[in-house]
Enzyme design. Structure first.
Site, PDB file in Angstrom:
ATOM      1  CE  LYS A   1      42.902  47.853  24.361  1.00 26.43           C
ATOM      2  NZ  LYS A   1      41.821  48.808  24.033  1.00 26.43           N
TER       3      LYS A   1
ATOM      4  CD  GLU B   1      42.581  50.451  28.202  1.00 27.99           C
ATOM      5  OE1 GLU B   1      42.273  49.620  27.338  1.00 27.99           O
ATOM      6  OE2 GLU B   1      41.903  51.454  28.456  1.00 27.99           O
TER       7      GLU B   1
ATOM      8  CE  LYS C   1      36.155  50.668  28.864  1.00 30.58           C
ATOM      9  NZ  LYS C   1      36.077  51.617  27.744  1.00 30.58           N
TER      10      LYS C   1
ATOM     11  CG  ASP D   1      39.287  49.151  29.361  1.00 36.42           C
ATOM     12  OD1 ASP D   1      39.738  49.658  30.418  1.00 36.42           O
ATOM     13  OD2 ASP D   1      39.089  49.804  28.326  1.00 36.42           O
TER      14      ASP D   1
ATOM     15  NE  ARG E   1      44.915  56.048  23.129  1.00 42.70           N
ATOM     16  CZ  ARG E   1      44.045  56.914  22.613  1.00 42.70           C
ATOM     17  NH1 ARG E   1      44.387  58.180  22.444  1.00 42.70           N
ATOM     18  NH2 ARG E   1      42.842  56.521  22.246  1.00 42.70           N
TER      19      ARG E   1
END
Length: 524
Positions: free
Chosen positions: A286, A370, A298, A291, A372
């Site tokens: 990944k 995101e 978040k 993120d 996955r």
């Protein structure tokens, strides 16, 4: 940005006569039964093998002196002593190894952590020798490998971004000598060469993870990985945003479309001479370079650590560089999807339905799930290309940290392969624990409008780590043995340095992946 490296070599000179800045010896603690109840403090300490000539130079008073300095022999404890000319080295550093194991050498991980702690504690020294216990039996190569790896990783320090000299900041040890019975032994030299290749990959992973996210957005990360792989002699293919869209990589495109820095997929291939055993290993990692959570943003607290959300990609890419050096007798191909998950007017949304590389349709419920999405496309591509074993690693879920903590990775997938991952992790000091993929978790991800929901359809976070594994399983073909390794905790160390771990990226699970590749090459 590349961190300064430590050089390591073997030496068979008497440790007491080595012209070095410091000599490291091992120190065991003893139980009450071993030491004798009520005995002096020195009786609770026992010098490890390898320190015999040092002890003789001190006329048997070394343990007594170390005890007066507060040494206990606890694992990883380092106590320094000025030799005042008693031996050639001006400093002795005694590193704790814990209780002496009955009839055996210390465990490899004990040696690895001890070597790392000692080299880290001796920062500022130019030349250091390690006179740690190395068995002379069949366990000798494993013990030497552990000491070499620990020393090289303990000497790691990220180059960083400071513009002014830092008072008191000492440079990592430049050269480490490891005392062995025969410095010319070919098997020992091979272990050192392997340790260099493996730790170079770990250090490269740490550098990438520690790099500021504004300097390692997807195009820059892809360029760095592709350049390093090509220089190593590997075959490289880089898909840009246009190729991804035209190729049907819906998950990667969806996650990356919210950022002005477009997504990438880097494919790296190694083919052994003569075709090898015929087995094919796929690695998937990944690569979310940062993120924010996207639209499902978040909290601000701790978000800066999300620069490490590409640790799986970094580990897979760096492992391929080691593969190029180690040349295992098995074909290995890495698939490294990269994207930046940002909120904007072009971000993917909760409620979107995304068509993935293999044609499956996914209902998006949480844009912060995101990882996955990009992994599913990469896994589907790996299976379409063909492979026998697929190892995927990612900082996928906070559920991994809740369930297993910050040192133990979670493993999901084919039962037999998950057990091999667990055994590999135990062997290299990167523990992992197999977890189930229950049918009820999959049922909770049924979607009313698509083939599967990206998370639990009711937003229930129970079994959150398992939801990630269940989702990824949908994209693995039936003929492929696979393992998903969730490293959300072990990939990044936010606490103080310990053993051979420094603050920041750890390089987990590079050593596990390389052990698995060599295991497949040897045992199929």
């Amino acid at each position: 940005m590349t961190s300064p490296s430590t050089n390591l070599s073997l030496v068979d000179t008497d440790p007491a006569e080595l012209a070095v800045d410091a000599i490291v010896i091992g120190l065991h603690s003893q139980t009450g039964d071993q030491a004798g109840a009520g005995g002096p403090a020195a009786a609770a300490l026992l010098l490890a093998s390898g320190a015999e000539s040092i002890a003789a130079a001190f006329d048997g008073k070394l343990t007594e002196t170390l005890a007066l300095l507060g040494a206990t022999g606890g694992p990883g404890e380092v106590v320094k002593l000025a030799t005042l000319g008693t031996v050639t080295a001006p400093v002795i550093a005694a590193v704790g190894l814990g209780p002496e194991p009955a009839g055996a050498a210390p465990a490899p991980e004990t040696l690895r952590r001890a070597a790392g702690a000692a080299v880290r504690a001796l920062a500022g020294a130019s030349r250091v020798a390690l006179a740690l216990p190395l068995p002379d039996d069949a366990d000798a190569p494993v013990a030497l490998r552990a000491v070499a790896e620990g020393a090289l990783l303990g000497g790691y320090r990220f180059a960083g971004y400071k513009t002014r000299p830092q008072p008191g900041r000492r440079q990592p040890v430049a050269e480490v000598l490891v005392a062995v019975p025969d410095a010319g032994d070919a098997a020992a030299a091979a272990e050192v060469a392997r340790a260099r290749a493996v730790t170079d990959a770990v250090r490269r992973t740490r550098d990438w993870v520690n790099t500021a996210p504004n300097e390692l957005r997807p195009p820059a990360f892809a360029d760095a990985v592709a350049t390093a792989a090509r220089e190593a002699g590997l075959d490289v293919e880089v898909l840009d945003e246009t190729a991804l869209r035209e190729g049907g990589y819906g998950g990667i495109v969806a996650v990356g479309q919210g950022s002005e820095a477009p997504p990438r997929l880097v494919r790296i291939s190694y083919t052994p001479a003569g075709g090898g055993t015929g087995k094919r290993v796929a690695l998937v990692g990944k690569g979310i370079t940062f993120d924010t959570g996207g639209i499902s943003i978040k909290p601000a607290q701790g978000m800066w650590e999300m620069k490490s959300d590409m640790a799986g990609a970094a580990a897979v890419a760096a492992a391929m560089l080691a593969v190029a050096t180690l040349k295992p007798d098995v074909a290995v191909t890495a698939y490294v999807p990269m994207a930046e998950n940002m909120p904007s007017g072009t971000s993917y949304r909760p409620g979107d339905v995304i068509t993935m590389f293999d044609g499956k349709r996914v209902e998006v419920l949480n844009t912060d799930a995101e990882g996955r999405m990009i992994l599913a496309d990469a896994i589907a591509r790996a299976c379409a290309d063909g492979c026998d074993y697929l190892f995927e690693t990612s900082t996928l879920t906070g559920g991994q940290v809740v369930a297993l903590g910050k040192r133990v990775a979670g493993v999901m997938g084919s039962a037999e392969l998950c057990e091999r991952v667990r055994e590999a992790g135990d062997a290299v000091g990167e523990p992992a624990w197999p977890m189930p993929l229950p049918d009820d978790v999959r049922k909770g991800m049924d979607s009313d409008v698509a083939d599967i929901s990206q998370v639990n359809a009711g937003m229930d976070r129970a079994g959150h780590m398992l939801q990630g594994g269940v989702f990824l399983r949908e994209f693995v073909t039936d003929d492929v043995a696979w393992a998903h390794i969730d490293i959300a905790g072990p990939s990044y160390h936010s606490g103080e340095a310990t053993g051979y771990w420094t603050k920041g990226g750890t390089g987990v699970p590079v050593r596990t992946l390389l052990h698995l590749i060599e295991d497949v090459a040897t045992n199929g």
